[in-house]
Write an enzyme that holds these catalytic residues in place. Structure first.
Site, PDB file in Angstrom:
ATOM      1  N   TYR A   1       0.825  -1.220   0.000  1.00 49.15           N
ATOM      2  CA  TYR A   1       0.000   0.000   0.000  1.00 49.15           C
ATOM      3  C   TYR A   1       0.851   1.258   0.000  1.00 49.15           C
ATOM      4  CZ  TYR A   1      -4.500  -2.215   0.326  1.00 49.15           C
ATOM      5  OH  TYR A   1      -5.628  -2.922   0.033  1.00 49.15           O
TER       6      TYR A   1
ATOM      7  N   TYR B   1     -14.150  -4.065   4.119  1.00 51.40           N
ATOM      8  CA  TYR B   1     -12.820  -4.509   3.697  1.00 51.40           C
ATOM      9  C   TYR B   1     -12.598  -5.919   4.228  1.00 51.40           C
ATOM     10  CZ  TYR B   1      -7.892  -5.112   2.969  1.00 51.40           C
ATOM     11  OH  TYR B   1      -6.683  -5.622   2.555  1.00 51.40           O
TER      12      TYR B   1
ATOM     13  N   ASP C   1     -16.787 -11.656   9.655  1.00 46.59           N
ATOM     14  CA  ASP C   1     -15.352 -11.415   9.556  1.00 46.59           C
ATOM     15  C   ASP C   1     -14.880 -10.711  10.834  1.00 46.59           C
ATOM     16  OD1 ASP C   1     -12.837 -10.419   9.098  1.00 46.59           O
ATOM     17  OD2 ASP C   1     -13.239  -9.691   7.073  1.00 46.59           O
TER      18      ASP C   1
ATOM     19  N   LYS D   1      -4.994 -11.789  12.379  1.00 45.44           N
ATOM     20  CA  LYS D   1      -4.453 -10.648  13.140  1.00 45.44           C
ATOM     21  C   LYS D   1      -4.144 -10.985  14.605  1.00 45.44           C
ATOM     22  CE  LYS D   1      -6.311  -6.923  10.267  1.00 45.44           C
ATOM     23  NZ  LYS D   1      -5.128  -6.315   9.713  1.00 45.44           N
TER      24      LYS D   1
END
Ligand code: PMP
Length: 422
Positions: free
Chosen positions: A17, A143, A235, A264
């Site tokens: 990114y 996202y 999610d 994560k």
């Protein structure tokens, strides 16, 4: 050493990114607790848990010890045809913490692939039963990752534009509010027979700008989808493991998902690992004498023993009374800070969900990831020894749970300073 590392990095590395022409990367050589240290010895408070992964602080000795023990015992083994004790224990312990309808654990190695697996489970669930439902329902501004499937179900924007024609069709709906729920339900009703599943970030849409919605509204939407035979993929990759003030976002909801995704914070942010859990109903649709009904997915590092050992160690720490108290303390500190900011003239909106704090800086244009405010705010905080990565004009905090009360107060002080001086 700092400048030498920067130069060597620039020659060989391509960062995520990142517009490489204008970017500068700070070499970090050490981490400890909520801090990371650059090659000059400068200390930064990691206010974003290094892309929302670090739960208990950097280089945590307990996780390091457990991973080292595993490294000396079994570092890796193929997970097809073989299994190992750490994956078994992690699955057992995770399922014990999840809503009671979650029965099976499928391992991958990051968040995007956990989402890919969830989508494939839903599509093949229909296929295995001779049902063709190919549409997927998702939130605008969502996202779910950067692989093609995960990107397809994420909100479309400048970063998906180059790939637009290759992304599959998705039905996008607004995140729920009391006002829009009935309109959204009519829309879903119209398309229900084609929709295989609904994927959503529960309570907080992270990368979309830390957008928040009410648990009751989401629960109602989930129940409606369920009544229409639409499978639910929750999610929890960002919000899981304490971020919302409870262990999982699921603990705020009165409806249950069919499938859940984790990554994560799963390993306390130490090792890459992804998990997709499913209900018995999903699993049973693949359970057969017919080989072609097996779930067609797998990665070399599926259920990495090292990552599973890290996840078990992180879970031990997460469930400790001290960590739970820290989470509640961060929630309370954020709440008090929000109260002092609500009427600030430079703020468009300020919001909080558990340990996640976000404020939208008022700008002339609409709120945007590409707002130039990022380029002003990011260095402002770095200079003051704080790692924050504003999403355009949105400043947010997702601190490790070990952050001290004083460090959090210092961060609030610097945010007020920015509001005062910029
Ligand atoms: N889902 C959510 C909600 C996320 O926030 C992210 C990562 N920011 C992902 C999926 C993708 O995870 P990964 O970056 O590990 O592929």
């Amino acid at each position: 050493m700092q400048s030498e590392l920067i130069e060597r990095d620039r020659k060989v590395n391509w960062h995520p990114y990142t517009q490489m022409k204008t970017a500068r990367h700070i070499p970090i050589i050490r981490g400890e607790g909520a801090y990371i240290f650059d090659a000059n010895g400068k200390r930064y408070i990691d206010a974003v848990s290094s892309w929302w992964v670090t739960l208990h602080g950097h280089a945590h000795p307990y996780i390091a010890k457990k991973v080292a023990e595993q490294l000396n015992t079994l570092e890796q083994v193929i997970f097809a045809g073989f299994t190992h004790p750490v994956a078994i224990e992690l699955s057992e312990r995770l399922l014990n913490l999840l809503p009671d309808n979650q029965e099976k654990v499928f391992y991958t190695d990051n968040g995007s692939t956990a989402v890919e697996v969830a989508l494939k489970m839903c599509i093949q669930y229909g296929h295995n039963q001779g049902v063709r439902k190919n549409k997927i329902l998702a939130f605008k501004n969502g996202y779910h990752g950067d692989t093609f499937g995960a990107m397809s179900v994420s909100g479309r924007g400048l970063w998906t534009a180059p790939f637009g024609e290759l992304l599959f069709d998705v039905l996008f709906i607004d995140a729920p509010t009391k006002e829009n729920l009935s309109g959204t339900k009519s829309f879903i009703e119209k398309h229900a027979s084609e929709i295989a599943c609904f994927i959503y970030e529960p309570l907080v849409q992270g990368a979309g700008g830390m957008l928040m919605h009410e648990a009751d509204d989401l629960s109602e939407l989930m129940k409606f989808c369920r009544s229409k035979g639409i499978l639910l993929i929750q999610d929890e990759i960002f919000v899981g493991f304490g971020r919302t003030g409870k262990l999982f976002a699921a603990n705020h909801l009165s409806a249950q998902a069919d499938i859940m995704c984790f990554s994560k914070g799963l390993t306390g942010g130490t090792m890459p690992l992804g998990i997709t859990t499913s209900s018995q109903k999903i699993y049973d649709a693949f359970y057969s004498n017919d080989k072609t009904k097996a779930l067609f997915h797998g990665h070399s590092f599926t259920a990495s023993p090292l990552a599973c050992a890290a996840a078990l160690a992180s879970m031990d720490l997460l469930l400790q009374e001290e960590t739970q108290q820290n989470i509640q303390r961060i929630c309370k500190q954020h709440q008090q800070f929000v109260n002092t900011l609500v009427k600030h003239p430079k703020i468009k909106n300020v919001r909080q969900q558990g340990t996640i704090f976000a404020l939208e800086w008022k700008i002339e244009e609409d709120t945007s990831y590409f707002s130039d405010m990022h380029d002003i705010l990011y260095p402002f905080f770095l200079q003051r020894g704080i790692l924050m990565r504003p999403l355009g004009n949105i400043i947010y905090l997702v601190p490790p749970y070990c952050i001290s009360q004083q460090d959090l107060e210092y961060i609030y002080f610097c945010i007020l300073d920015a509001l005062e001086t910029l």
